[in-house]
Scaffold this motif. Sequence first.
Motif, PDB file in Angstrom:
ATOM      1  N   ASP A  35      18.162   7.633  12.086  1.00 49.10           N
ATOM      2  CA  ASP A  35      17.709   6.349  11.566  1.00 49.10           C
ATOM      3  C   ASP A  35      16.905   5.532  12.574  1.00 49.10           C
ATOM      4  OD1 ASP A  35      18.843   6.777   9.088  1.00 49.10           O
ATOM      5  OD2 ASP A  35      20.757   5.866   9.647  1.00 49.10           O
ATOM      6  N   ILE A  36      16.685   6.046  13.775  1.00 47.41           N
ATOM      7  CA  ILE A  36      15.872   5.344  14.773  1.00 47.41           C
ATOM      8  C   ILE A  36      14.441   5.863  14.697  1.00 47.41           C
ATOM      9  CG2 ILE A  36      15.493   4.932  17.227  1.00 47.41           C
ATOM     10  CD1 ILE A  36      17.847   3.390  16.158  1.00 47.41           C
ATOM     11  N   ASP A  37      13.510   4.956  14.456  1.00 45.32           N
ATOM     12  CA  ASP A  37      12.100   5.320  14.293  1.00 45.32           C
ATOM     13  C   ASP A  37      11.265   5.075  15.552  1.00 45.32           C
ATOM     14  OD1 ASP A  37      12.387   5.847  11.417  1.00 45.32           O
ATOM     15  OD2 ASP A  37      12.677   3.678  11.266  1.00 45.32           O
ATOM     16  N   LEU A  38      11.779   4.281  16.472  1.00 43.66           N
ATOM     17  CA  LEU A  38      10.979   3.873  17.627  1.00 43.66           C
ATOM     18  C   LEU A  38      11.887   3.651  18.826  1.00 43.66           C
ATOM     19  CD1 LEU A  38       8.291   2.683  18.893  1.00 43.66           C
ATOM     20  CD2 LEU A  38       9.059   0.458  18.021  1.00 43.66           C
ATOM     21  N   ILE A  39      11.432   4.087  20.007  1.00 42.62           N
ATOM     22  CA  ILE A  39      12.108   3.796  21.275  1.00 42.62           C
ATOM     23  C   ILE A  39      11.080   3.209  22.229  1.00 42.62           C
ATOM     24  CG2 ILE A  39      13.554   4.654  23.155  1.00 42.62           C
ATOM     25  CD1 ILE A  39      13.916   7.238  21.450  1.00 42.62           C
TER      26      ILE A  39
ATOM     27  N   THR B 166       4.247  -5.808   3.637  1.00 37.49           N
ATOM     28  CA  THR B 166       3.053  -6.121   4.411  1.00 37.49           C
ATOM     29  C   THR B 166       1.843  -5.368   3.866  1.00 37.49           C
ATOM     30  OG1 THR B 166       4.390  -6.441   6.402  1.00 37.49           O
ATOM     31  CG2 THR B 166       2.028  -6.101   6.721  1.00 37.49           C
ATOM     32  N   ALA B 167       0.733  -6.079   3.713  1.00 36.23           N
ATOM     33  CA  ALA B 167      -0.499  -5.431   3.257  1.00 36.23           C
ATOM     34  C   ALA B 167      -0.926  -4.372   4.263  1.00 36.23           C
ATOM     35  CB  ALA B 167      -1.602  -6.473   3.091  1.00 36.23           C
ATOM     36  N   GLY B 168      -1.224  -3.194   3.786  1.00 37.45           N
ATOM     37  CA  GLY B 168      -1.634  -2.101   4.664  1.00 37.45           C
ATOM     38  C   GLY B 168      -0.499  -1.318   5.261  1.00 37.45           C
ATOM     39  N   ALA B 169       0.754  -1.658   4.919  1.00 36.80           N
ATOM     40  CA  ALA B 169       1.912  -0.978   5.500  1.00 36.80           C
ATOM     41  C   ALA B 169       1.939   0.505   5.154  1.00 36.80           C
ATOM     42  CB  ALA B 169       3.200  -1.646   5.026  1.00 36.80           C
ATOM     43  N   ALA B 170       1.398   0.866   3.993  1.00 35.72           N
ATOM     44  CA  ALA B 170       1.451   2.263   3.551  1.00 35.72           C
ATOM     45  C   ALA B 170       0.692   3.189   4.494  1.00 35.72           C
ATOM     46  CB  ALA B 170       0.882   2.382   2.139  1.00 35.72           C
ATOM     47  N   GLY B 171      -0.258   2.649   5.217  1.00 38.94           N
ATOM     48  CA  GLY B 171      -1.047   3.473   6.129  1.00 38.94           C
ATOM     49  C   GLY B 171      -0.512   3.516   7.542  1.00 38.94           C
ATOM     50  N   ARG B 172       0.681   2.999   7.773  1.00 37.66           N
ATOM     51  CA  ARG B 172       1.243   2.936   9.119  1.00 37.66           C
ATOM     52  C   ARG B 172       2.544   3.747   9.202  1.00 37.66           C
ATOM     53  NH1 ARG B 172      -1.219  -1.499  11.659  1.00 37.66           N
ATOM     54  NH2 ARG B 172      -2.241  -2.937  10.211  1.00 37.66           N
ATOM     55  N   ASN B 173       2.896   4.129  10.432  1.00 41.59           N
ATOM     56  CA  ASN B 173       4.195   4.756  10.643  1.00 41.59           C
ATOM     57  C   ASN B 173       5.290   3.766  10.269  1.00 41.59           C
ATOM     58  OD1 ASN B 173       3.140   7.094  11.609  1.00 41.59           O
ATOM     59  ND2 ASN B 173       3.864   6.868  13.703  1.00 41.59           N
ATOM     60  N   PRO B 174       6.202   4.106   9.378  1.00 40.70           N
ATOM     61  CA  PRO B 174       7.280   3.171   9.036  1.00 40.70           C
ATOM     62  C   PRO B 174       8.258   3.027  10.201  1.00 40.70           C
ATOM     63  CG  PRO B 174       7.639   5.283   7.953  1.00 40.70           C
ATOM     64  CD  PRO B 174       6.284   5.368   8.599  1.00 40.70           C
ATOM     65  N   VAL B 175       8.540   1.796  10.587  1.00 39.95           N
ATOM     66  CA  VAL B 175       9.518   1.531  11.639  1.00 39.95           C
ATOM     67  C   VAL B 175      10.554   0.574  11.062  1.00 39.95           C
ATOM     68  CG1 VAL B 175       9.916   0.691  13.979  1.00 39.95           C
ATOM     69  CG2 VAL B 175       7.738   1.795  13.412  1.00 39.95           C
ATOM     70  N   ARG B 176      11.694   1.120  10.697  1.00 38.94           N
ATOM     71  CA  ARG B 176      12.760   0.312  10.108  1.00 38.94           C
ATOM     72  C   ARG B 176      13.827  -0.041  11.144  1.00 38.94           C
ATOM     73  NH1 ARG B 176       9.147   0.166   7.424  1.00 38.94           N
ATOM     74  NH2 ARG B 176       8.823   0.878   5.274  1.00 38.94           N
TER      75      ARG B 176
ATOM     76  N   THR C 179       9.014  -7.780  21.642  1.00 34.75           N
ATOM     77  CA  THR C 179       7.848  -8.312  20.933  1.00 34.75           C
ATOM     78  C   THR C 179       7.001  -7.191  20.348  1.00 34.75           C
ATOM     79  OG1 THR C 179       7.830 -10.213  22.444  1.00 34.75           O
ATOM     80  CG2 THR C 179       5.838  -9.807  21.164  1.00 34.75           C
ATOM     81  N   VAL C 180       6.783  -6.139  21.136  1.00 37.59           N
ATOM     82  CA  VAL C 180       6.013  -4.992  20.654  1.00 37.59           C
ATOM     83  C   VAL C 180       6.725  -4.326  19.476  1.00 37.59           C
ATOM     84  CG1 VAL C 180       5.230  -2.665  21.240  1.00 37.59           C
ATOM     85  CG2 VAL C 180       4.828  -4.547  22.821  1.00 37.59           C
ATOM     86  N   ALA C 181       8.033  -4.090  19.621  1.00 38.16           N
ATOM     87  CA  ALA C 181       8.790  -3.433  18.557  1.00 38.16           C
ATOM     88  C   ALA C 181       8.789  -4.268  17.281  1.00 38.16           C
ATOM     89  CB  ALA C 181      10.220  -3.174  19.018  1.00 38.16           C
ATOM     90  N   GLU C 182       9.003  -5.582  17.428  1.00 44.93           N
ATOM     91  CA  GLU C 182       9.034  -6.458  16.245  1.00 44.93           C
ATOM     92  C   GLU C 182       7.687  -6.472  15.534  1.00 44.93           C
ATOM     93  OE1 GLU C 182       8.564 -10.127  13.922  1.00 44.93           O
ATOM     94  OE2 GLU C 182       7.574  -9.729  15.840  1.00 44.93           O
ATOM     95  N   ASN C 183       6.603  -6.479  16.292  1.00 41.26           N
ATOM     96  CA  ASN C 183       5.279  -6.461  15.679  1.00 41.26           C
ATOM     97  C   ASN C 183       5.013  -5.146  14.951  1.00 41.26           C
ATOM     98  OD1 ASN C 183       3.141  -8.812  16.372  1.00 41.26           O
ATOM     99  ND2 ASN C 183       4.719  -8.736  17.938  1.00 41.26           N
ATOM    100  N   MET C 184       5.449  -4.035  15.523  1.00 38.63           N
ATOM    101  CA  MET C 184       5.280  -2.746  14.855  1.00 38.63           C
ATOM    102  C   MET C 184       6.116  -2.673  13.584  1.00 38.63           C
ATOM    103  SD  MET C 184       5.145  -0.098  18.098  1.00 38.63           S
ATOM    104  CE  MET C 184       4.910   1.353  17.029  1.00 38.63           C
ATOM    105  N   MET C 185       7.306  -3.236  13.628  1.00 39.07           N
ATOM    106  CA  MET C 185       8.168  -3.231  12.441  1.00 39.07           C
ATOM    107  C   MET C 185       7.585  -4.117  11.347  1.00 39.07           C
ATOM    108  SD  MET C 185      11.863  -3.351  14.406  1.00 39.07           S
ATOM    109  CE  MET C 185      12.952  -2.792  13.091  1.00 39.07           C
TER     110      MET C 185
END
Length: 370
Positions: A78-82, A139-149, A126-132
């Motif tokens: 369940d971790i998408d980003l480190i 969010t508009a355009g979210a479908a084209g991004r790596n999902p970070v939940r 800050t970086v992680a929150e912005n990516m999420m």
Amino acid sequence: MGCAIIGCGKSLPALEVRNDELRALVDTNDEWITTRTGIKSRHIAVSESNADLGEAAARRALGWMCGGFAECRIDAADIDLIVCATVTPDAVVPSAAGLLRRRLGLTRAVAFDLNAACSGFVYGLTVAENMMAASAPSTAGAAGRNPVRRALVVGSERLTRLTNWSDRNTCVLFGDGAGAAVLEWDDARPGIISSYIVNEDDATNALTCAMSFDAPQPFDENGISHTAARSDDPGLARTDAELGITELVEAGRPRQTLYMSGQKVFKFAAEAMTVAVHQTLQRANLSLDDIACVVPHQANERIIKYAAKKLGKPMDFFQLSIENTGNSSAASVPMALADAYAEGRIRPGDKVVLVAFGGGFTSGAVLFEA
């Protein structure tokens, strides 16, 4: 909707060195150190690596080990980003975050490191929150991004490996450790409400640490040279000059060590911390009266006292953990955050400010609701 902190943890090396023990290395004593810094002891990683410390802190934040705060146990899948904030990684490649990904079995996660010195954890959040936020379903355009939940943000340091243990003015300040936080995007929670990060030029070289490259290079200005392979790297001369350490290095001082002008750093830090707190609150249309506590970078108790006076708040408004950790750079804020949770200072619904400053110069703050 927002990015909520749902877990945090810390890890310290086994060896604890008290102030009076440093008398065996430099002319100092407990009273001198305590009155000037608020530090009584620090932990030093002798056998622990950066990854060892980061892994233990992460396991507590994920709810896999006791001793941390975790709203629930988070599965590895369940971790998408480190994001790992550090100035003392074990290796250049793989990254510190990459090593944690492998050790923890976080096979879905994108992993990378971030270096913003002592502000690293605040920058990492800050970086992680912005990516999420960019990949949130609404969010508009979210479908084209790596999902970070869900994201894991770690600050892990072996700062004592960069410490000059013959310099009485700096060696008493630093310690090792790691802290970690788990973030979750939750439409029903405010989570991180606002953030503020900023850089200033360290024009007077108040805080620097150069790199040393020691792999032989069989080249000189004319091409391949076997004699050049046994010489020092001439490319470092320009960096030494830019950082103002040429004479020190030529006199035999180590290149890859921390050089610091305490007065200059103090002046920057005290102002930067108060500005960051005010800016973060202003962006959220809140005041200090709305905040349960401030968790600052643990560099020097005098800096925190100065900021407390400038902000018009008593010292018990600030989380103090420096006494037994010293300055642990990017690990400082997440370890103090873990202490604040452990001490019951942060309860559901509380608004908390994390604030840091560091070499570079870097500074910033994050305001979140627990």
